[in-house]
Design an enzyme around this catalytic site. Sequence first.
Site, mmCIF file in Angstrom:
data_model
loop_
_atom_site.group_PDB
_atom_site.id
_atom_site.type_symbol
_atom_site.label_atom_id
_atom_site.label_comp_id
_atom_site.label_asym_id
_atom_site.label_seq_id
_atom_site.Cartn_x
_atom_site.Cartn_y
_atom_site.Cartn_z
ATOM 1 N N ARG A 1 0.846 -1.184 0.000
ATOM 2 C CA ARG A 1 0.000 0.000 0.000
ATOM 3 C C ARG A 1 0.885 1.239 0.000
ATOM 4 N NH1 ARG A 1 -1.953 1.000 4.342
ATOM 5 N NH2 ARG A 1 -1.237 -0.769 5.553
ATOM 6 N N TYR B 1 -1.364 -3.396 -6.842
ATOM 7 C CA TYR B 1 -1.101 -4.236 -5.669
ATOM 8 C C TYR B 1 -2.155 -4.121 -4.556
ATOM 9 C CZ TYR B 1 1.734 -7.199 -2.763
ATOM 10 O OH TYR B 1 2.181 -8.278 -2.048
ATOM 11 N N GLY B 2 -2.583 -5.242 -4.045
ATOM 12 C CA GLY B 2 -3.350 -5.354 -2.791
ATOM 13 C C GLY B 2 -4.379 -4.261 -2.582
ATOM 14 N N GLY B 3 -4.339 -3.683 -1.407
ATOM 15 C CA GLY B 3 -5.312 -2.667 -1.008
ATOM 16 C C GLY B 3 -5.355 -1.450 -1.930
ATOM 17 N N LYS C 1 -9.735 -2.260 1.473
ATOM 18 C CA LYS C 1 -9.475 -1.084 2.316
ATOM 19 C C LYS C 1 -10.288 0.127 1.860
ATOM 20 C CE LYS C 1 -6.503 -3.590 4.370
ATOM 21 N NZ LYS C 1 -6.538 -3.997 5.754
ATOM 22 N N HIS D 1 -10.866 -2.309 11.216
ATOM 23 C CA HIS D 1 -9.742 -3.137 10.750
ATOM 24 C C HIS D 1 -9.510 -4.234 11.792
ATOM 25 C CE1 HIS D 1 -5.238 -3.182 9.303
ATOM 26 N NE2 HIS D 1 -5.957 -4.029 8.622
ATOM 27 N N SER E 1 -1.490 -3.356 10.292
ATOM 28 C CA SER E 1 -1.123 -4.260 9.197
ATOM 29 C C SER E 1 0.121 -5.075 9.553
ATOM 30 C CB SER E 1 -0.855 -3.436 7.937
ATOM 31 O OG SER E 1 -1.999 -2.668 7.641
ATOM 32 N N ALA E 2 0.068 -6.361 9.239
ATOM 33 C CA ALA E 2 1.187 -7.294 9.483
ATOM 34 C C ALA E 2 1.598 -7.358 10.951
ATOM 35 C CB ALA E 2 2.377 -6.960 8.587
ATOM 36 N N CYS E 3 0.616 -7.255 11.848
ATOM 37 C CA CYS E 3 0.890 -7.364 13.290
ATOM 38 C C CYS E 3 0.131 -8.524 13.925
ATOM 39 C CB CYS E 3 0.575 -6.061 14.000
ATOM 40 S SG CYS E 3 1.768 -4.775 13.621
ATOM 41 N N ASP F 1 -9.469 -9.676 8.725
ATOM 42 C CA ASP F 1 -8.990 -8.314 8.432
ATOM 43 C C ASP F 1 -10.012 -7.205 8.682
ATOM 44 O OD1 ASP F 1 -6.665 -6.825 7.486
ATOM 45 O OD2 ASP F 1 -7.810 -6.363 5.682
ATOM 46 N N ASN G 1 6.430 -8.259 2.095
ATOM 47 C CA ASN G 1 4.965 -8.091 2.025
ATOM 48 C C ASN G 1 4.359 -9.024 0.966
ATOM 49 O OD1 ASN G 1 2.492 -6.826 2.867
ATOM 50 N ND2 ASN G 1 2.519 -5.588 0.996
ATOM 51 N N ARG H 1 2.195 -11.948 -0.483
ATOM 52 C CA ARG H 1 0.862 -12.313 0.040
ATOM 53 C C ARG H 1 0.295 -13.527 -0.693
ATOM 54 N NH1 ARG H 1 -1.679 -8.655 4.147
ATOM 55 N NH2 ARG H 1 -0.057 -7.098 4.405
ATOM 56 N N ASN I 1 -0.971 -17.724 22.401
ATOM 57 C CA ASN I 1 -1.808 -16.556 22.696
ATOM 58 C C ASN I 1 -3.181 -16.974 23.224
ATOM 59 O OD1 ASN I 1 0.280 -14.863 21.896
ATOM 60 N ND2 ASN I 1 -0.449 -14.732 19.771
HETATM 61 P P1 GTP Z 1 -2.692 -7.336 7.397
HETATM 62 O O1 GTP Z 1 -3.166 -8.436 6.513
HETATM 63 O O2 GTP Z 1 -1.540 -6.571 6.808
HETATM 64 O O3 GTP Z 1 -3.747 -6.420 7.891
HETATM 65 O O4 GTP Z 1 -1.981 -7.967 8.672
HETATM 66 P P2 GTP Z 1 -2.309 -9.046 9.788
HETATM 67 O O5 GTP Z 1 -2.528 -8.304 11.056
HETATM 68 O O6 GTP Z 1 -3.321 -10.027 9.372
HETATM 69 O O7 GTP Z 1 -0.897 -9.718 9.872
HETATM 70 P P3 GTP Z 1 -0.437 -11.211 10.082
HETATM 71 O O8 GTP Z 1 -1.281 -11.989 11.019
HETATM 72 O O9 GTP Z 1 -0.251 -11.826 8.750
HETATM 73 O O10 GTP Z 1 0.970 -10.885 10.760
HETATM 74 C C1 GTP Z 1 2.105 -11.386 10.280
HETATM 75 C C2 GTP Z 1 3.312 -10.986 11.104
HETATM 76 O O11 GTP Z 1 3.063 -10.997 12.498
HETATM 77 C C3 GTP Z 1 4.391 -12.013 10.877
HETATM 78 O O12 GTP Z 1 5.624 -11.346 10.858
HETATM 79 C C4 GTP Z 1 4.258 -12.919 12.083
HETATM 80 O O13 GTP Z 1 5.434 -13.619 12.345
HETATM 81 C C5 GTP Z 1 3.915 -11.921 13.155
HETATM 82 N N1 GTP Z 1 3.172 -12.523 14.294
HETATM 83 C C6 GTP Z 1 1.867 -12.866 14.323
HETATM 84 N N2 GTP Z 1 1.513 -13.356 15.534
HETATM 85 C C7 GTP Z 1 2.635 -13.297 16.295
HETATM 86 C C8 GTP Z 1 2.922 -13.624 17.647
HETATM 87 O O14 GTP Z 1 2.065 -14.066 18.406
HETATM 88 N N3 GTP Z 1 4.196 -13.407 18.074
HETATM 89 C C9 GTP Z 1 5.166 -12.888 17.261
HETATM 90 N N4 GTP Z 1 6.386 -12.699 17.748
HETATM 91 N N5 GTP Z 1 4.926 -12.570 15.969
HETATM 92 C C10 GTP Z 1 3.693 -12.768 15.504
HETATM 93 C C1 SPV Z 2 -3.085 -4.269 5.188
HETATM 94 O O1 SPV Z 2 -2.076 -3.659 4.776
HETATM 95 O O2 SPV Z 2 -3.626 -3.982 6.284
HETATM 96 C C2 SPV Z 2 -3.626 -5.399 4.422
HETATM 97 C C3 SPV Z 2 -3.073 -5.665 3.090
HETATM 98 O O3 SPV Z 2 -4.536 -6.063 4.896
HETATM 99 S S1 SPV Z 2 -3.733 -4.643 1.841
HETATM 100 O O4 SPV Z 2 -4.961 -5.261 1.364
HETATM 101 O O5 SPV Z 2 -2.740 -4.574 0.766
HETATM 102 O O6 SPV Z 2 -4.023 -3.348 2.379
HETATM 103 MN MN MN Z 3 -5.215 -5.273 6.889
#
Ligand code: GTP
Ligand code: SPV
Ligand code: MN
Length: 602
Positions: free
Chosen positions: A72, A213-215, A222, A242, A264-266, A289, A384, A386, A514
């Site tokens: 994004r 790409y993506g979003g 999004k 979100h 995102s990615a957390c 999501d 990133n 996917r 968790n």
């Molecule tokens: P978007 O699709 O971008 O909105 O993100 P999301 O929140 O769905 O992200 P996703 O679950 O794919 O997160 C991926 C990242 O988080 C990777 O780097 C994982 O290794 C990390 N991750 C997820 N859960 C944990 C956890 O419990 N502990 C740690 N250390 N890392 C985690």
């Molecule tokens: C995010 O970035 O929070 C995503 C991926 O879920 S995208 O659809 O590319 O925004």
């Molecule tokens: Mn997202």
Amino acid sequence: MTAPTKNKKLLAWVAEVEKMCTPDRVVWCEGTKSEYDRLMNQMVESGSAVRLNEKLRPNSFAFNSDPSDVARVEDRTYIASRTKEEAGPTNNWIDPVELKKTMRALYTGCMKGRTMYVIPFSMGPIGSPIAKIGIEITDSPYVVCNMHIMTRVSKKVLQVLGDDGEFIPCLHSVGAPLEPGQKDVPWPCAPIEKKYIAHFPEKNLIWSFGSGYGGNALLGKKCLALRIASNMARNEGWMAEHMLILRMINPEGRKYHIAAAFPSACGKTNLAMLQSTIPGWKVETIGDDIAWMKIRPDGRLHAINPEYGFFGVAPGTSKASNPMALASCSKNSIFTNCVVTSEGDIWWEDIGCECRSGTDWKGQPFHSGMKDKDGRAVKGAHPNARFTAPASQCPVICPDWEDPEGVPIDIFIFGGRRTTTVPLVHEALSWEHGVFMGATAASEPTAAALDVKQHLRFDPFAMKPFCGYNAADYFAHWFKMGARMDDKAPRIFYVNWFRKNKDGKWLWPGFGENSRVLKWMCERVDGRVEARETPVGLMPKDGDLDLKGLNISPDDYAELMKVDAGLYRNMLSDIADYLKEFGDRLPSQMTHQLEALRKRLD
Ligand code: GTP
Ligand code: SPV
Ligand code: MN
């Protein structure tokens, strides 16, 4: 092709776009398998897609994007409301008249040499009262195939729309017209300064140009389901967030519904598909999501997942970290910016096995352990990268995930990536305090948006890049929703899976473990456990967080749970500065909560 609708607004819009973008032809999409197969075959033939080995990864395809188009683009994303104040300090704003002029010039002739696809899609089950209809116009067959998986694309959408129904127009172009005889590239897109991801909230209109790409390009996600929907939700008294949605079931069969907002990615996809490590407790996935939530006649907040698939972060997904995500993309999936192995399967970092030989996301030869000329490890997949996978393929998908009534939410969780300061879990003292926690959530940046420069940024409710109006008004909306629900409002918690020790190692094992934290939350909701009060909120009493069978040293546990008042006090001035940006629009509850926190920390 004759149009399969008599909807006047739709016909007029399609004609207007065709005239402006001048594609070679117009195709109305129906969402069928034969349509998908036809487009995929075309893309394999033209060299933009690779068909994966049918035995290893049935009916699946790999794509590599242009290296300039991998995530994004927040710097190029705009909320073009009438005034700058309506968009607020967390959004980029351009006057809508000016932006439309700029973009019309870009759109003029932009589909030359290409096919214009018209995609009728539904966010939410088709025909359900909570669903919204969107029509995406795009010149990217990659977008069409992804939309097939991520949304409900069907002729039925046009039937529900009827002759005068309302829809959200979503215009997309990769911004790369072809001159006669010009050969196409595998991933057409425009340079960064010509990319615009634009939203016109007063018109419920989306215009996206220059990225595939993506979003940026799958506009149901999004753009519609968060930025436009959040604004509609504020006006109509519901919520577009979100958030992942999951159902947790305890050994007695009691069901709890949890919605969690992480940036995102957390970790949303990971938590949504969690494999519980506590005997007898189990998790089912509803969404990973986006959550749309309404107060129902029972006075409770009910959530649906408006999406139909997962667009999940690939690197790090393994049998150990997220076996359910891996199973979800075992077939009928699209992979973007992953390694393609010489056997014709996909691979990425930390997938759980070595890659003996393959082709990386930039088309170069790759194998595990490879080093560049400076001796640094080479990454085969983009951080990133996917997968796009049908939600129905998730082995733990909840049987009620498509119920138009939604599921009643018991628990909200906020969180982010914090290597220091923030403990594993704490609970809000009240709804107001919980909203304050969500509004002041901060996180370290990830690869989901590569143009984020700060080391730590405030990402309120994980909506910083997705709130379609002034975030101060959005906070006010959260306070109002809580007041409407009163004692039926979900309980609010805050988690941090990402705290590290002095040597940079994770203090908490995360992932399946968790479930221990979720169990404590469920027990709090049922009043089965007391909590201890700390300045930042309520935390588990010693022994209440189930650590049976977990190998965590008492020192690490103490560090993980530590609330250092000094470190929190240091954050107060950052929070105050950040809140100042909202000026008079900031709800007074926010200032009260900040003052109350300051007092508790003294
Ligand atoms: P978007 O699709 O971008 O909105 O993100 P999301 O929140 O769905 O992200 P996703 O679950 O794919 O997160 C991926 C990242 O988080 C990777 O780097 C994982 O290794 C990390 N991750 C997820 N859960 C944990 C956890 O419990 N502990 C740690 N250390 N890392 C985690
Ligand atoms: C995010 O970035 O929070 C995503 C991926 O879920 S995208 O659809 O590319 O925004
Ligand atoms: Mn997202």
